[in-house]
Design a protein around this motif. Structure first.
Motif, PDB file in Angstrom:
ATOM      1  N   ALA A  93       0.836  -1.204   0.000  1.00  0.00           N
ATOM      2  CA  ALA A  93       0.000   0.000   0.000  1.00  0.00           C
ATOM      3  C   ALA A  93       0.870   1.253   0.000  1.00  0.00           C
ATOM      4  CB  ALA A  93      -0.938   0.000   1.209  1.00  0.00           C
ATOM      5  N   GLN A  94       1.873   1.279   0.851  1.00  0.00           N
ATOM      6  CA  GLN A  94       2.760   2.442   0.918  1.00  0.00           C
ATOM      7  C   GLN A  94       3.479   2.650  -0.416  1.00  0.00           C
ATOM      8  OE1 GLN A  94       3.235   4.717   3.815  1.00  0.00           O
ATOM      9  NE2 GLN A  94       1.234   3.742   3.851  1.00  0.00           N
ATOM     10  N   ASP A  95       3.882   1.557  -1.040  1.00  0.00           N
ATOM     11  CA  ASP A  95       4.530   1.642  -2.345  1.00  0.00           C
ATOM     12  C   ASP A  95       3.580   2.279  -3.361  1.00  0.00           C
ATOM     13  OD1 ASP A  95       6.346   1.176  -4.511  1.00  0.00           O
ATOM     14  OD2 ASP A  95       5.300  -0.698  -4.954  1.00  0.00           O
ATOM     15  N   LYS A  96       2.345   1.818  -3.395  1.00  0.00           N
ATOM     16  CA  LYS A  96       1.371   2.361  -4.352  1.00  0.00           C
ATOM     17  C   LYS A  96       1.027   3.819  -4.058  1.00  0.00           C
ATOM     18  CE  LYS A  96      -0.706  -1.774  -6.127  1.00  0.00           C
ATOM     19  NZ  LYS A  96      -1.919  -2.395  -6.616  1.00  0.00           N
ATOM     20  N   LEU A  97       1.181   4.218  -2.806  1.00  0.00           N
ATOM     21  CA  LEU A  97       0.920   5.612  -2.437  1.00  0.00           C
ATOM     22  C   LEU A  97       2.142   6.502  -2.698  1.00  0.00           C
ATOM     23  CD1 LEU A  97      -1.039   4.950   0.876  1.00  0.00           C
ATOM     24  CD2 LEU A  97      -1.960   6.011  -1.201  1.00  0.00           C
ATOM     25  N   ALA A 145       7.991   5.384  -0.809  1.00  0.00           N
ATOM     26  CA  ALA A 145       8.993   4.333  -0.962  1.00  0.00           C
ATOM     27  C   ALA A 145       9.742   4.044   0.339  1.00  0.00           C
ATOM     28  CB  ALA A 145       9.981   4.702  -2.064  1.00  0.00           C
ATOM     29  N   ALA A 146      10.109   5.064   1.077  1.00  0.00           N
ATOM     30  CA  ALA A 146      10.878   4.841   2.308  1.00  0.00           C
ATOM     31  C   ALA A 146      10.060   4.048   3.319  1.00  0.00           C
ATOM     32  CB  ALA A 146      11.324   6.177   2.904  1.00  0.00           C
ATOM     33  N   SER A 147       8.798   4.404   3.459  1.00  0.00           N
ATOM     34  CA  SER A 147       7.921   3.684   4.377  1.00  0.00           C
ATOM     35  C   SER A 147       7.702   2.249   3.894  1.00  0.00           C
ATOM     36  CB  SER A 147       6.586   4.411   4.501  1.00  0.00           C
ATOM     37  OG  SER A 147       5.718   3.722   5.354  1.00  0.00           O
ATOM     38  N   ALA A 148       7.501   2.087   2.595  1.00  0.00           N
ATOM     39  CA  ALA A 148       7.302   0.753   2.022  1.00  0.00           C
ATOM     40  C   ALA A 148       8.536  -0.113   2.277  1.00  0.00           C
ATOM     41  CB  ALA A 148       7.022   0.852   0.528  1.00  0.00           C
ATOM     42  N   LEU A 149       9.707   0.469   2.079  1.00  0.00           N
ATOM     43  CA  LEU A 149      10.947  -0.284   2.272  1.00  0.00           C
ATOM     44  C   LEU A 149      11.138  -0.667   3.732  1.00  0.00           C
ATOM     45  CD1 LEU A 149      13.251  -1.435   0.660  1.00  0.00           C
ATOM     46  CD2 LEU A 149      14.477   0.711   0.932  1.00  0.00           C
ATOM     47  N   ALA A 150      10.812   0.229   4.639  1.00  0.00           N
ATOM     48  CA  ALA A 150      10.922  -0.085   6.072  1.00  0.00           C
ATOM     49  C   ALA A 150       9.999  -1.248   6.441  1.00  0.00           C
ATOM     50  CB  ALA A 150      10.588   1.147   6.918  1.00  0.00           C
ATOM     51  N   LEU A 151       8.789  -1.232   5.896  1.00  0.00           N
ATOM     52  CA  LEU A 151       7.839  -2.311   6.186  1.00  0.00           C
ATOM     53  C   LEU A 151       8.282  -3.631   5.566  1.00  0.00           C
ATOM     54  CD1 LEU A 151       4.543  -0.279   5.743  1.00  0.00           C
ATOM     55  CD2 LEU A 151       5.271  -1.403   7.852  1.00  0.00           C
ATOM     56  N   VAL A 152       8.748  -3.589   4.329  1.00  0.00           N
ATOM     57  CA  VAL A 152       9.161  -4.827   3.673  1.00  0.00           C
ATOM     58  C   VAL A 152      10.418  -5.393   4.341  1.00  0.00           C
ATOM     59  CG1 VAL A 152      10.630  -4.009   1.755  1.00  0.00           C
ATOM     60  CG2 VAL A 152       9.147  -5.963   1.427  1.00  0.00           C
ATOM     61  N   ASP A 153      11.267  -4.537   4.859  1.00  0.00           N
ATOM     62  CA  ASP A 153      12.438  -5.025   5.604  1.00  0.00           C
ATOM     63  C   ASP A 153      12.017  -5.775   6.865  1.00  0.00           C
ATOM     64  OD1 ASP A 153      14.325  -4.151   3.786  1.00  0.00           O
ATOM     65  OD2 ASP A 153      14.789  -2.298   4.867  1.00  0.00           O
ATOM     66  N   ARG A 154      10.966  -5.300   7.514  1.00  0.00           N
ATOM     67  CA  ARG A 154      10.426  -6.017   8.687  1.00  0.00           C
ATOM     68  C   ARG A 154       9.962  -7.419   8.301  1.00  0.00           C
ATOM     69  NH1 ARG A 154       6.126  -2.168  11.665  1.00  0.00           N
ATOM     70  NH2 ARG A 154       7.288  -0.271  11.358  1.00  0.00           N
ATOM     71  N   VAL A 155       9.292  -7.502   7.150  1.00  0.00           N
ATOM     72  CA  VAL A 155       8.813  -8.802   6.675  1.00  0.00           C
ATOM     73  C   VAL A 155      10.004  -9.725   6.428  1.00  0.00           C
ATOM     74  CG1 VAL A 155       7.616 -10.005   4.806  1.00  0.00           C
ATOM     75  CG2 VAL A 155       6.721  -7.834   5.646  1.00  0.00           C
ATOM     76  N   LEU A 156      11.034  -9.207   5.783  1.00  0.00           N
ATOM     77  CA  LEU A 156      12.190 -10.040   5.444  1.00  0.00           C
ATOM     78  C   LEU A 156      12.989 -10.472   6.667  1.00  0.00           C
ATOM     79  CD1 LEU A 156      13.326  -8.301   2.140  1.00  0.00           C
ATOM     80  CD2 LEU A 156      12.226 -10.544   2.418  1.00  0.00           C
ATOM     81  N   ARG A 157      12.934  -9.697   7.727  1.00  0.00           N
ATOM     82  CA  ARG A 157      13.600 -10.128   8.975  1.00  0.00           C
ATOM     83  C   ARG A 157      12.911 -11.353   9.558  1.00  0.00           C
ATOM     84  NH1 ARG A 157      14.462  -4.545   9.861  1.00  0.00           N
ATOM     85  NH2 ARG A 157      12.624  -4.331  11.173  1.00  0.00           N
ATOM     86  N   LYS A 158      11.591 -11.402   9.421  1.00  0.00           N
ATOM     87  CA  LYS A 158      10.829 -12.539   9.957  1.00  0.00           C
ATOM     88  C   LYS A 158      10.725 -13.684   8.961  1.00  0.00           C
ATOM     89  CE  LYS A 158       8.070 -10.013  13.242  1.00  0.00           C
ATOM     90  NZ  LYS A 158       6.832  -9.960  13.946  1.00  0.00           N
ATOM     91  N   SER A 159      10.625 -13.330   7.687  1.00  0.00           N
ATOM     92  CA  SER A 159      10.445 -14.333   6.629  1.00  0.00           C
ATOM     93  C   SER A 159      11.433 -14.053   5.500  1.00  0.00           C
ATOM     94  CB  SER A 159       9.018 -14.273   6.086  1.00  0.00           C
ATOM     95  OG  SER A 159       8.073 -14.436   7.102  1.00  0.00           O
ATOM     96  N   PRO A 160      12.689 -14.408   5.691  1.00  0.00           N
ATOM     97  CA  PRO A 160      13.721 -14.048   4.710  1.00  0.00           C
ATOM     98  C   PRO A 160      13.526 -14.683   3.332  1.00  0.00           C
ATOM     99  CG  PRO A 160      14.638 -15.437   6.447  1.00  0.00           C
ATOM    100  CD  PRO A 160      13.232 -15.118   6.836  1.00  0.00           C
ATOM    101  N   ASN A 161      12.716 -15.710   3.233  1.00  0.00           N
ATOM    102  CA  ASN A 161      12.478 -16.367   1.949  1.00  0.00           C
ATOM    103  C   ASN A 161      11.129 -16.008   1.335  1.00  0.00           C
ATOM    104  OD1 ASN A 161      14.953 -17.657   2.050  1.00  0.00           O
ATOM    105  ND2 ASN A 161      14.124 -19.402   3.146  1.00  0.00           N
ATOM    106  N   ASN A 162      10.527 -14.911   1.775  1.00  0.00           N
ATOM    107  CA  ASN A 162       9.247 -14.476   1.230  1.00  0.00           C
ATOM    108  C   ASN A 162       9.509 -13.844  -0.139  1.00  0.00           C
ATOM    109  OD1 ASN A 162       6.963 -12.793   0.564  1.00  0.00           O
ATOM    110  ND2 ASN A 162       6.283 -13.022   2.681  1.00  0.00           N
ATOM    111  N   LYS A 163       9.155 -14.577  -1.188  1.00  0.00           N
ATOM    112  CA  LYS A 163       9.471 -14.145  -2.551  1.00  0.00           C
ATOM    113  C   LYS A 163       8.811 -12.818  -2.900  1.00  0.00           C
ATOM    114  CE  LYS A 163       7.817 -16.133  -6.263  1.00  0.00           C
ATOM    115  NZ  LYS A 163       7.503 -17.074  -7.333  1.00  0.00           N
ATOM    116  N   THR A 164       7.565 -12.627  -2.498  1.00  0.00           N
ATOM    117  CA  THR A 164       6.862 -11.370  -2.797  1.00  0.00           C
ATOM    118  C   THR A 164       7.571 -10.197  -2.124  1.00  0.00           C
ATOM    119  OG1 THR A 164       4.792 -12.599  -2.954  1.00  0.00           O
ATOM    120  CG2 THR A 164       4.624 -10.213  -2.711  1.00  0.00           C
TER     121      THR A 164
END
Length: 157
Positions: free
Chosen positions: A89-93, A96-115
């Motif tokens: 959602a942040q990316d579409k809005l 980018a910085a907010s989107a990247l911060a959120l996606v980094d949180r996801v990757l810390r918990k799920s490093p193999n999340n392809k999306t």
């Protein structure tokens, strides 16, 4: 001399209690009053909020989707699925910085999340961080060796 009462007394026929209906978006699509019990004000659960929020983000209303996703996040903070949808959602809005911060949180918990990896790679690339983007795309290829986006970026088409 008796004064007549003001003529504005018919307003109580319009109860204001039925105004806050938009909290049940799925129920409002039916259009009718399906039951005789007006106490259908059960709070939406996490899964329905997540589904609705992600659908709004994908269908072109990322602002409203993000608001719905925040409610889901409040119910279950830190979940990878809700955080990833919030990042989208942040990316579409255009945040980018907010989107990247959120996606980094996801990757810390799920490093193999392809999306999440694909979103992070695209965001990093857009910010000029080509090396970081390449790392994300390489990881995508370990998970999905035929991924066209990763192959294209890495010149492996």
């Amino acid at each position: 001399a008796p004064e007549p009462a003001p003529a504005k007394t018919p307003t109580p026929k319009q109860p204001k209690a039925k105004q806050p209906k938009p909290k049940q978006p799925k129920a409002s699509t039916s259009g009718g009053n399906g039951g005789s019990k007006p106490k259908a004000k059960t709070k939406p659960d996490f899964d329905s909020l997540l589904a609705e929020g992600c659908k709004l983000v994908r269908s072109g209303d990322p602002g409203q989707g993000f608001n719905v996703l925040k409610k889901a996040h409040d119910l279950k903070p830190g979940g990878a699925r809700v955080t990833l949808c919030m990042a989208q959602a942040q990316d579409k809005l255009g945040r980018a910085a907010s989107a990247l911060a959120l996606v980094d949180r996801v990757l810390r918990k799920s490093p193999n999340n392809k999306t999440a990896l694909l979103l992070a790679a695209r965001l990093e690339s857009a910010q000029g961080n080509k090396t970081t983007a390449q790392g994300h795309y390489r990881k995508v290829l370990t998970l999905d060796p035929d991924n066209a986006k990763a192959k294209k970026f890495l010149g492996e088409e």
